[in-house]
Design a protein around this motif. Sequence first.
Motif, PDB file in Angstrom:
ATOM      1  N   THR A 130       2.521  -3.727  -8.463  1.00  0.00           N
ATOM      2  CA  THR A 130       2.254  -4.443  -7.057  1.00  0.00           C
ATOM      3  C   THR A 130       2.890  -3.363  -6.041  1.00  0.00           C
ATOM      4  O   THR A 130       1.904  -3.443  -5.079  1.00  0.00           O
ATOM      5  CB  THR A 130       3.480  -5.572  -6.868  1.00  0.00           C
ATOM      6  OG1 THR A 130       3.466  -6.360  -7.809  1.00  0.00           O
ATOM      7  CG2 THR A 130       3.445  -6.097  -5.443  1.00  0.00           C
ATOM      8  N   PHE A 142      -0.415  -1.463  -5.376  1.00  0.00           N
ATOM      9  CA  PHE A 142      -1.505  -2.064  -4.516  1.00  0.00           C
ATOM     10  C   PHE A 142      -1.158  -2.145  -3.084  1.00  0.00           C
ATOM     11  O   PHE A 142      -1.825  -2.146  -2.050  1.00  0.00           O
ATOM     12  CB  PHE A 142      -2.056  -3.262  -5.287  1.00  0.00           C
ATOM     13  CG  PHE A 142      -2.892  -3.153  -6.451  1.00  0.00           C
ATOM     14  CD1 PHE A 142      -4.223  -2.646  -6.240  1.00  0.00           C
ATOM     15  CD2 PHE A 142      -2.536  -3.431  -7.560  1.00  0.00           C
ATOM     16  CE1 PHE A 142      -5.121  -2.634  -7.290  1.00  0.00           C
ATOM     17  CE2 PHE A 142      -3.416  -3.360  -8.719  1.00  0.00           C
ATOM     18  CZ  PHE A 142      -4.499  -3.023  -8.395  1.00  0.00           C
ATOM     19  N   ASN A 143       0.353  -2.267  -2.923  1.00  0.00           N
ATOM     20  CA  ASN A 143       0.745  -2.160  -1.559  1.00  0.00           C
ATOM     21  C   ASN A 143       0.599  -1.299  -0.797  1.00  0.00           C
ATOM     22  O   ASN A 143       0.135  -1.199   0.160  1.00  0.00           O
ATOM     23  CB  ASN A 143       2.238  -2.733  -1.547  1.00  0.00           C
ATOM     24  CG  ASN A 143       2.459  -4.051  -1.963  1.00  0.00           C
ATOM     25  OD1 ASN A 143       1.858  -5.116  -1.740  1.00  0.00           O
ATOM     26  ND2 ASN A 143       3.812  -4.249  -2.135  1.00  0.00           N
ATOM     27  N   VAL A 177      -3.306  -1.207   0.152  1.00  0.00           N
ATOM     28  CA  VAL A 177      -3.344  -2.125   1.438  1.00  0.00           C
ATOM     29  C   VAL A 177      -2.700  -1.533   2.585  1.00  0.00           C
ATOM     30  O   VAL A 177      -3.445  -1.478   3.442  1.00  0.00           O
ATOM     31  CB  VAL A 177      -2.501  -3.560   0.908  1.00  0.00           C
ATOM     32  CG1 VAL A 177      -2.490  -4.470   2.507  1.00  0.00           C
ATOM     33  CG2 VAL A 177      -3.175  -4.103   0.111  1.00  0.00           C
ATOM     34  N   ASN A 217      -3.534  -7.628  -1.816  1.00  0.00           N
ATOM     35  CA  ASN A 217      -2.964  -7.115  -3.227  1.00  0.00           C
ATOM     36  C   ASN A 217      -3.346  -8.356  -4.250  1.00  0.00           C
ATOM     37  O   ASN A 217      -3.102  -9.438  -4.028  1.00  0.00           O
ATOM     38  CB  ASN A 217      -1.581  -7.103  -3.157  1.00  0.00           C
ATOM     39  CG  ASN A 217      -1.006  -6.367  -4.033  1.00  0.00           C
ATOM     40  OD1 ASN A 217      -1.365  -6.442  -5.124  1.00  0.00           O
ATOM     41  ND2 ASN A 217       0.016  -5.844  -3.856  1.00  0.00           N
TER      42      ASN A 217
END
Length: 351
Positions: free
Chosen positions: A132, A135-136, A139, A147
């Motif tokens: 996570t 992907f944060n 973003v 995400n």
Amino acid sequence: MPANKDPDSPGKWLCQFYYTDWTGQRKKKRKRGFATKREALEWEREFLKKTQADLNMRFDSFLEIYLQDAQSRIRETTMHTKRSILESQILPYFREKPVGQITPADIRQWQSVLMEKGYSPSYLRTVQNHLTAVFNFAVRYYHLPENPCTKAGPMGRGRAGEMQFWTLEEYKTFREALRDKPAAFVAFETLYYTGMRVGELLALTRSDIDTSAGTISINKTFTRLDRQDVITPPKTPKSKRILLIPAFLCRELEEYLGSLYGLGPDERVFPFTKHLLTYEMKRGCKLSGVKQIRLHDIRHSHASLLIELGFSPLLIAERLGHEKVETTLNTYSHLWPNKQTEVAAQLDALG
């Protein structure tokens, strides 16, 4: 610029090309040692995608960017754990897939594979948190629209449900089984009656302990990293603290320190690793019949003892070295409801 055979390395290929870096400067890049022309051109394409923040770059290329950014922002030990999890549990599944094309369905399939391997729920949650975070990062800084982990949903669960602790009676029964090992006995006494982290205990030097004042100074932490002993600053700024300790623990520490002949002020008081403590804990539990808990749960045992004695969350947070009192409340919230009956009874006595 096309790839060419390397005149200095027969049978090998090299690529060289110009690109514009993040400052706007035009630079030349050269990379050699490729077995084929195709490999050389593929490396060039991936390099340009990385410099241009192109989300069509492969996941492994983006992971390099993420780790380079994290390197200067987190502790060495944390970075070691992060890299290990990403490379062992995440990279094999997404290595060649373009970052911008990884979907929630891909995440769900990856989750299913890991869950079938029988890992603990808390470990699964930790692994998911690392993906996570990657992907944060995409973003926030590389314009990934969303995400995919958010839509896929969580995997595993946090540690709160697994927390165990010893009551005072259980701990006293356990410690009697360690009387034959003075170093282990005093180490566990210190852990239970101070609530310090295991790494903080193992980093203690002679100068950190002042038995005349009844204090222990926490200002560093110890870990074993790649077969090397590593001393680093403690976990957070609030982790640096001075703990007042009970008189009986002062006496036990004085006796133990007196047995360490020639110990210098900057030498470690407990010159062993977490592995030895884990072994002694298992041995003590087997001999005493006390239930097995994790080493870190001794810290929870100390917090539980303080709650039972009626100390405030703020004082407990300071003693444990929590950055915020909210951390203490969230971690031990399930222990405080037991005090509600006492509150109601005392209020009723006022009526």
